[in-house]
Design a protein around this motif. Sequence first.
Motif, short mmCIF file in Angstrom:
data_model
loop_
_atom_site.label_atom_id
_atom_site.label_comp_id
_atom_site.label_asym_id
_atom_site.label_seq_id
_atom_site.Cartn_x
_atom_site.Cartn_y
_atom_site.Cartn_z
N UNK A 22 0.85 -1.12 0.06
CA UNK A 22 -0.03 0.00 -0.04
C UNK A 22 0.88 1.06 0.11
N UNK A 23 2.00 1.11 0.79
CA UNK A 23 2.68 2.46 0.82
C UNK A 23 3.44 2.62 -0.59
N UNK A 24 3.84 1.32 -1.28
CA UNK A 24 4.52 1.59 -2.64
C UNK A 24 3.37 2.19 -3.71
N UNK A 28 4.04 5.42 -5.82
CA UNK A 28 3.63 5.43 -7.26
C UNK A 28 2.74 6.54 -7.71
N UNK A 29 1.56 6.38 -7.14
CA UNK A 29 0.38 7.07 -7.74
C UNK A 29 0.65 8.77 -7.75
N UNK A 92 5.20 0.77 -11.09
CA UNK A 92 4.45 0.88 -9.88
C UNK A 92 4.14 -0.57 -9.89
N UNK A 93 3.53 -1.24 -10.85
CA UNK A 93 3.30 -2.60 -10.87
C UNK A 93 4.20 -3.51 -10.18
N UNK A 94 5.29 -3.17 -10.66
CA UNK A 94 6.52 -4.25 -10.30
C UNK A 94 6.52 -4.27 -8.82
N UNK A 95 6.67 -2.90 -8.22
CA UNK A 95 7.00 -2.44 -7.09
C UNK A 95 5.93 -2.90 -5.90
N UNK A 96 4.64 -2.84 -6.53
CA UNK A 96 3.54 -3.22 -5.74
C UNK A 96 3.50 -4.74 -5.40
#
Length: 113
Positions: A22-24, A28-29, A92-96
């Motif tokens: 959630x923090x990521x 990212x957003x 963002x997708x990778x880090x999430x």
Amino acid sequence: MIKVEDMQQYGKEQLETVVASATTVQHGLQAIASAYGDYTKKSFEDTKSFVEKLSGVKSIDKALEVQTEFAKSAYESFVAESQKIAALYTDLAKQTYKPFEGMVAKFTPAATV
């Protein structure tokens, strides 16, 4: 036999994973929103400059030249910014999902080759 401590530890690990994800997502957003804002501001300034140039021309040939130059510049800027924003979404997708890799690896049998 399942121990209460094991269940508590498992729940704690899951919560930590969700919080990290959630923090990521939040960071990212924010980066994506900032990129959109920067592009919008730049696009507005470029359009304003184009209108100023266009209002100062005296011939149709010069007007077409200014318009063509602006269209080319706007297109190139759009493509570059779109690629930048797409890269932010990919990152963002990778880090999430990165925090979930360990959890998935725990429950997925290793592939044999």
